[in-house]
Design an enzyme around this catalytic site. Structure first.
Site, PDB file in Angstrom:
ATOM      1  N   LYS A 170      -5.657 -44.514 -21.676  1.00 44.42           N
ATOM      2  CA  LYS A 170      -5.083 -43.916 -22.885  1.00 44.42           C
ATOM      3  C   LYS A 170      -5.691 -44.659 -24.069  1.00 44.42           C
ATOM      4  O   LYS A 170      -5.317 -45.779 -24.379  1.00 44.42           O
ATOM      5  CB  LYS A 170      -3.557 -44.064 -22.891  1.00 44.42           C
ATOM      6  CG  LYS A 170      -2.824 -42.997 -23.750  1.00 44.42           C
ATOM      7  CD  LYS A 170      -3.166 -43.009 -25.235  1.00 44.42           C
ATOM      8  CE  LYS A 170      -2.507 -44.189 -25.936  1.00 44.42           C
ATOM      9  NZ  LYS A 170      -2.762 -44.115 -27.442  1.00 44.42           N
ATOM     10  N   PRO A 204       3.514 -43.928 -28.655  1.00 40.70           N
ATOM     11  CA  PRO A 204       4.918 -43.805 -28.260  1.00 40.70           C
ATOM     12  C   PRO A 204       5.183 -42.682 -27.255  1.00 40.70           C
ATOM     13  O   PRO A 204       6.275 -42.628 -26.681  1.00 40.70           O
ATOM     14  CB  PRO A 204       5.623 -43.511 -29.593  1.00 40.70           C
ATOM     15  CG  PRO A 204       4.709 -44.037 -30.645  1.00 40.70           C
ATOM     16  CD  PRO A 204       3.335 -43.786 -30.116  1.00 40.70           C
ATOM     17  N   GLU A 245      -3.872 -58.488 -24.259  1.00 40.48           N
ATOM     18  CA  GLU A 245      -4.756 -59.154 -25.223  1.00 40.48           C
ATOM     19  C   GLU A 245      -4.266 -58.738 -26.589  1.00 40.48           C
ATOM     20  O   GLU A 245      -4.407 -57.590 -26.996  1.00 40.48           O
ATOM     21  CB  GLU A 245      -6.215 -58.734 -24.973  1.00 40.48           C
ATOM     22  CG  GLU A 245      -7.214 -59.689 -25.604  1.00 40.48           C
ATOM     23  CD  GLU A 245      -7.594 -59.275 -27.010  1.00 40.48           C
ATOM     24  OE1 GLU A 245      -7.043 -59.874 -27.959  1.00 40.48           O
ATOM     25  OE2 GLU A 245      -8.421 -58.373 -27.158  1.00 40.48           O
ATOM     26  N   CYS A 279      -9.398 -59.177 -33.622  1.00 41.73           N
ATOM     27  CA  CYS A 279      -8.250 -60.033 -33.315  1.00 41.73           C
ATOM     28  C   CYS A 279      -8.637 -61.498 -33.230  1.00 41.73           C
ATOM     29  O   CYS A 279      -7.809 -62.388 -33.494  1.00 41.73           O
ATOM     30  CB  CYS A 279      -7.591 -59.577 -32.017  1.00 41.73           C
ATOM     31  SG  CYS A 279      -8.732 -59.391 -30.642  1.00 41.73           S
ATOM     32  N   GLU A 371      -1.151 -62.027 -39.020  1.00 40.96           N
ATOM     33  CA  GLU A 371      -2.458 -61.405 -38.807  1.00 40.96           C
ATOM     34  C   GLU A 371      -2.659 -60.284 -39.822  1.00 40.96           C
ATOM     35  O   GLU A 371      -1.890 -59.323 -39.847  1.00 40.96           O
ATOM     36  CB  GLU A 371      -2.567 -60.863 -37.383  1.00 40.96           C
ATOM     37  CG  GLU A 371      -3.942 -60.321 -37.059  1.00 40.96           C
ATOM     38  CD  GLU A 371      -4.068 -59.868 -35.624  1.00 40.96           C
ATOM     39  OE1 GLU A 371      -5.127 -60.094 -35.023  1.00 40.96           O
ATOM     40  OE2 GLU A 371      -3.105 -59.272 -35.104  1.00 40.96           O
TER      41      GLU A 371
END
Length: 464
Positions: A170, A204, A245, A279, A371
């Site tokens: 997905k 969702p 992750e 990230c 972040e």
């Protein structure tokens, strides 16, 4: 851009169960470039059933034969490199050179490493009077992010295939066209039907259905820590394997006695790559207090070379643009010194944010703790090496980082004390075989190389 109006399930494109669609927007000009189906729980169920049906035969396939299939997939990706790069430029906004070298090029390399590992990995070993077997976990639900749409797919699918697992993917709703191109490469590589399946959709809805499906044995997710917590909780309730992750707030620690101009320049380049949407980006630059003003001047000069619309692309969508601009405004409000950039949009069209540098940032400021996921660097001054370590480790995250020192021995000694999963020493190069993953709230598990393969294996021992 070319877009399929169905799902890739059981080796073929088939109509979606529902009628909903997702618009794909080019963030550079805000124009719709395609539509993909919004998958439902019914689509996910069909994909999981196909993966379960394909699992016994694929798990029993000899590792050398699995290696050959992954090599064919690598070749199929290489053949589509230009199309992949153009698609990633269109739906993510990555500058063409970045899209070619990193977004489309690196996944070919990673796929090749797993073709090699599948052929050489020790799936059996003798331990005393036991034979220890490494067997596939089973059906993997892979949920991938938008910031590195092809790399993150390959970093999950290739090791899962090497392990003998089957997969339902997905992808992120912002970058689904890249995932559809990947499915075409899978088809061209001749993988057996059902071994890889693709369901596009919203997190969702399709993502949640995949994470909670009883037929999924493991969930591998890359994305925000907030969503990772929910996926981890759902996986824990079902006692299924999970690899996460997640976020990062990595420190670029510059110790005295180094080439400050080089350390600052490389640090700025690290954050500006992919418009700060990485990230593991070194978003906190730690410099000795006596060197902060010099480092700030160097950073301002370095960041001036990253022109929006040229070397720096847009952020992925309007929501992300507003989020990052909000962080810049908060940095100013909390007393950080703005030395480059600012919250004003640099271009009239597109989701661009000005490359921004702050100095006089303290560890308690929002821009030093949260972040941001944009082209924003915070310079934090420290008093001595112990203070630098305290600041570097003073975060809930622990994904990556860097250390610059007068010699490698000093840098390594500092890096050993850092609470983070990966540290670059004096500008060390990226290694696609090195394990990648985080400490603390940056995640669970590792990707890439042999450690990434092990995530998709479970252990059985036979005693004689």
């Amino acid at each position: 851009m070319k877009a399929h109006d169905g799902m890739y399930i059981d080796g073929a494109w088939r109509p979606a169960a529902g009628t909903g669609t997702i618009a794909v927007v080019n963030p550079a000009d805000e124009q719709v470039i395609g539509h993909v189906p919004a998958g439902t729980a019914e689509d996910v169920d069909a994909a999981v059933r196909a993966a379960r049906a394909a699992l016994p035969a694929w798990a029993a396939t000899a590792p050398a034969d699995r290696a050959a299939r992954i090599a064919a997939l690598r070749d199929a990706l290489a053949a589509r490199k230009d199309e992949m790069a153009a698609t990633i430029t269109a739906e993510l906004g990555a500058p063409p050179q970045t899209a070619q070298a990193i977004h489309a090029g690196l996944p070919v390399v990673v796929a090749g490493t797993y073709a090699d590992l599948a052929a050489t990995y020790a799936f059996e070993e003798k331990v005393g009077n036991s034979t220890v077997l490494m067997e596939p976990v089973g059906v993997v639900g892979a949920i991938t992010p938008w910031n590195y749409p092809l790399h993150q797919i390959v970093a999950k699918v290739a090791p899962a295939l090497a392990a003998g697992c089957t997969i339902v993917l997905k992808p992120a709703e912002d970058t689904p066209l890249t995932a559809q191109l990947f499915a075409e490469a899978v088809d061209a590589a001749g993988l057996p039907a059902g071994v890889f399946n693709l369901v596009t959709g919203l997190g969702p809805v399709a993502g949640q259905a995949l994470a909670e499906h009883d037929g999924v044995d493991m969930v591998s997710f890359t994305g925000s820590t907030a969503v990772g917590r929910r996926i981890g909780a759902a996986a824990g309730a079902a006692v299924k394997r999970v690899a996460l992750e997640l976020g990062g707030k990595s420190a670029n620690v510059i110790l005295p006695g180094v080439d400050l101009a080089r350390a600052v320049s490389v640090g700025i380049a690290n954050v500006m790559s992919n418009s700060g949407q990485t990230c593991s980006a070194w978003t906190r630059m730690l410099v000795h207090r006596d060197l902060q003003d010099e480092a700030a001047d160097l950073a301002a000069a370095a960041v001036a070379k990253y022109v929006p619309g040229d070397r720096v692309g847009p952020l992925v969508n309007a929501k992300q643009q507003e989020r990052v601009r909000g962080y810049i405004e908060k940095g100013i409000a909390e007393g950080a010194r703005l030395v480059a950039g600012g919250p004003e949009a640099p271009l009239d069209k597109g989701y661009y944010v000005s490359p921004t540098v702050f100095a006089d940032v303290t560890p308690d400021m929002t821009i030093a703790r949260e972040e941001i996921f944009g082209p924003v660097v915070s310079i934090l001054p420290y008093e001595d090496e112990d203070d630098a370590l305290r600041i570097a480790n003073g975060t809930v995250y622990g994904l990556a980082g860097a250390v610059w020192a007068a010699d490698d021995e000093t840098a390594v000694a500092f890096a050993r004390r850092m609470e983070t999963g990966q540290v670059d020493i004096n500008g060390g190069r990226f290694n696609p075989l090195a394990p990648f993953g985080g400490y603390k709230q940056s995640g669970v598990g590792r990707e890439l190389g042999a450690h990434g393969l092990t995530e998709y294996l479970q252990t059985k021992s036979l005693q004689f």
